[in-house]
Design an enzyme around this catalytic site. Structure first.
Site, short mmCIF file in Angstrom:
data_model
loop_
_atom_site.label_atom_id
_atom_site.label_comp_id
_atom_site.label_asym_id
_atom_site.label_seq_id
_atom_site.Cartn_x
_atom_site.Cartn_y
_atom_site.Cartn_z
N TYR A 209 -8.09 -8.01 11.64
CA TYR A 209 -8.14 -8.49 10.55
C TYR A 209 -9.54 -8.39 9.84
CZ TYR A 209 -3.24 -8.29 10.50
OH TYR A 209 -1.54 -8.10 10.74
N HIS B 59 3.33 -8.07 1.79
CA HIS B 59 2.96 -8.33 3.17
C HIS B 59 1.75 -9.22 3.27
CE1 HIS B 59 5.41 -4.60 4.21
NE2 HIS B 59 6.25 -5.49 3.98
N ARG C 230 -10.61 -4.85 9.16
CA ARG C 230 -10.15 -4.21 7.66
C ARG C 230 -10.57 -4.98 6.55
NH1 ARG C 230 -3.89 -4.65 8.54
NH2 ARG C 230 -3.69 -3.47 6.77
N GLN D 173 3.23 -3.04 -0.90
CA GLN D 173 3.19 -3.75 0.57
C GLN D 173 2.02 -3.64 1.06
OE1 GLN D 173 6.48 -1.12 2.70
NE2 GLN D 173 6.01 0.03 0.72
N ASN D 174 0.77 -3.51 0.23
CA ASN D 174 -0.40 -3.34 0.43
C ASN D 174 -1.10 -4.70 0.53
OD1 ASN D 174 -0.03 -0.40 0.72
ND2 ASN D 174 -1.14 -0.15 -1.26
N VAL D 175 -1.91 -4.89 1.62
CA VAL D 175 -2.54 -6.38 1.46
C VAL D 175 -4.01 -6.22 0.87
CG1 VAL D 175 -1.28 -6.97 3.52
CG2 VAL D 175 -3.30 -5.74 3.97
N ASP D 176 -4.39 -4.88 0.41
CA ASP D 176 -5.92 -4.93 -0.41
C ASP D 176 -5.45 -5.29 -1.72
OD1 ASP D 176 -4.97 -1.58 -0.45
OD2 ASP D 176 -5.21 -2.82 -2.08
N THR E 60 4.34 5.52 -0.08
CA THR E 60 5.20 4.51 0.96
C THR E 60 5.96 5.44 1.48
OG1 THR E 60 6.67 2.90 1.67
CG2 THR E 60 6.71 3.66 -0.58
N SER E 61 6.04 5.45 3.24
CA SER E 61 6.94 6.23 3.65
C SER E 61 8.29 5.70 4.02
CB SER E 61 6.46 6.26 5.16
OG SER E 61 6.77 5.03 5.97
N1 APR Z 1 -1.38 9.46 -1.87
C1 APR Z 1 0.07 9.06 -1.80
N2 APR Z 1 0.54 8.98 -0.73
C2 APR Z 1 -0.06 9.01 0.40
C3 APR Z 1 -1.39 9.53 0.54
C4 APR Z 1 -2.15 9.65 -0.69
N3 APR Z 1 -3.28 10.04 -0.84
N4 APR Z 1 -1.84 9.80 1.89
C5 APR Z 1 -0.62 9.35 2.51
N5 APR Z 1 0.39 9.01 1.77
C6 APR Z 1 1.57 8.68 2.28
C7 APR Z 1 2.15 9.42 3.22
O1 APR Z 1 2.82 10.64 3.13
C8 APR Z 1 3.23 8.44 3.63
O2 APR Z 1 4.56 8.52 3.15
O3 APR Z 1 1.88 7.12 2.30
C9 APR Z 1 2.75 7.01 3.10
C10 APR Z 1 1.99 5.90 4.14
O4 APR Z 1 3.02 5.54 4.89
P1 APR Z 1 2.97 4.09 5.99
O5 APR Z 1 1.70 4.68 6.68
O6 APR Z 1 4.37 4.01 6.54
O7 APR Z 1 2.64 3.08 4.94
P2 APR Z 1 3.49 2.05 4.24
O8 APR Z 1 5.16 2.93 3.87
O9 APR Z 1 2.95 1.30 3.34
O10 APR Z 1 4.02 1.05 5.49
C11 APR Z 1 4.93 0.00 5.07
O11 APR Z 1 4.47 -0.89 7.24
O12 APR Z 1 3.29 -1.29 9.00
C12 APR Z 1 3.58 -1.88 7.94
O13 APR Z 1 2.89 -3.83 6.75
C13 APR Z 1 2.71 -2.45 6.97
O14 APR Z 1 2.55 -2.48 4.67
C14 APR Z 1 3.10 -1.63 5.63
C15 APR Z 1 4.42 -1.16 5.89
#
Ligand code: APR
Length: 230
Positions: free
Chosen positions: A55, A106, A58, A88-91, A173-174
C-alpha cells in the site's frame, strides 16, 4: 426545478489514464501480486510489512498522479446534474478533479485507521505508513482499505444512491468483483445506462444500456456533448 440525478459507478479503468494500474487487465496489479498475500486480513496478520509495503508503493505513486480528462468531465457534469460518484477505486482522483459527492466502496488509499477502533480514521499527509505508527489509543494503524473477506461497509448506502439515480454511467470496471458489481442489479431498468470501457465488462446487454467501447476520457468526451447539450 431539481437537477436530474446521475450516479457514476467507476472502477480501476477510470484511473488508468492517470497512470494507475488496473487489476485484471494485461499486466494488471493482480498479475504481479497474489491478492491473498497483500490484500487480506490473513496477510496483515501474518506478513504486515509486506502488506504495508504494497500500500505504501501505491500511495507513493498516487501522490505523483493527476486526475485525467475522464475525472474532470465527470466533475463537470455537476454544473447541470446532481452527480453521485460511487467508486471502487481507493484513489482520490475524482475528488481532486472536483467531484463533490464521492462514495468509496473499497476504502481510501490516503487514509489509515486504528486496529482497535474503526471510527478512528486519519488522513495521511505523506505516503509512508510504518509498523509502530499508532492511533491515539496506542494501536497499530492499518490501511483504510476493504480487504478481500472484509465487509463493504458502504454497500447499503451505495444501493440506496444507485436506486435513486435517473441515469447511470458505469466507467472502467470489469464488473467482476462482488458485492460492488451487484450494484448493477439495483438500477431501475427504465433509466438510461451508459457503459464506458475499451474492453468487455461483464454486463448483460439490454435496450436501456448504451455501450461506449472507448477509454474513459474519450468516452466521457463523447457523452458530455450529449448530456450537456440537451
Ligand atoms: N478507460 C476506461 N476503462 C478502462 C481503461 C480506460 N483507460 N483501461 C482499462 N479499462 C477497463 C478494463 O477494460 C476493465 O474492464 O477497466 C476495467 C478494469 O477492471 P479491473 O481491473 O477488474 O478493475 P475493477 O473492476 O475496478 O476491480 C474491482 O477488484 O481487486 C478488486 O478492490 C479491487 O476495486 C477493485 C475491484
Amino acid at each position: 426545478m431539481s437537477k436530474t440525478k446521475i450516479a457514476v459507478f467507476s472502477g480501476a479503468g477510470m484511473s488508468q489514464e492517470s497512470g494507475i494500474m488496473t487489476f485484471r487487465d494485461m499486466g494488471g496489479l493482480w498479475e504481479q501480486y497474489d491478492i491473498t498475500e497483500v490484500a487480506s486480513p490473513i496477510a496483515w496478520a501474518n506478513t504486515p510489512q509486506l502488506v504495508m509495503d504494497f500500500y505504501n508503493q501505491r500511495r507513493k505513486q498516487l501522490f505523483e498522479c493527476e486526475p485525467n480528462k475522464g475525472h474532470l468531465l465527470i466533475a463537470q457534469l455537476e454544473k447541470k446534474y446532481d452527480v453521485q460518484v460511487i467508486t471502487q477505486n481507493v484513489d482520490d482522483l475524482h475528488e481532486r478533479a472536483g467531484s463533490t459527492n464521492v462514495l468509496h466502496l473499497h476504502g481510501e488509499l490516503k487514509k489509515v485507521r486504528s486496529t482497535i477502533d474503526t471510527s478512528l480514521v486519519y488522513e495521511m499527509k505523506d505516503w509512508e505508513l510504518k509498523l509502530g505508527d499508532l492511533c491515539e489509543k496506542g494501536s497499530q494503524l492499518r490501511p483504510h482499505i476493504v480487504w478481500f473477506g472484509e465487509a463493504v461497509w458502504a454497500m447499503h448506502e451505495a444501493v440506496e444512491l444507485i436506486q435513486e439515480a435517473e441515469m447511470v454511467l458505469v466507467v472502467g470496471t470489469s464488473l467482476n468483483v462482488y458485492p460492488a458489481a451487484g450494484l448493477m442489479n439495483y438500477i431501475k431498468d427504465t433509466i438510461p445506462i451508459y457503459v464506458i470501457d475499451p474492453g468487455s465488462p461483464a454486463f448483460t446487454p439490454q435496450e436501456n444500456i448504451t455501450f461506449i467501447q472507448k477509454k474513459a476520457s474519450h468516452g466521457m468526451e463523447e457523452l458530455i456533448d450529449i448530456l450537456m447539450s440537451n
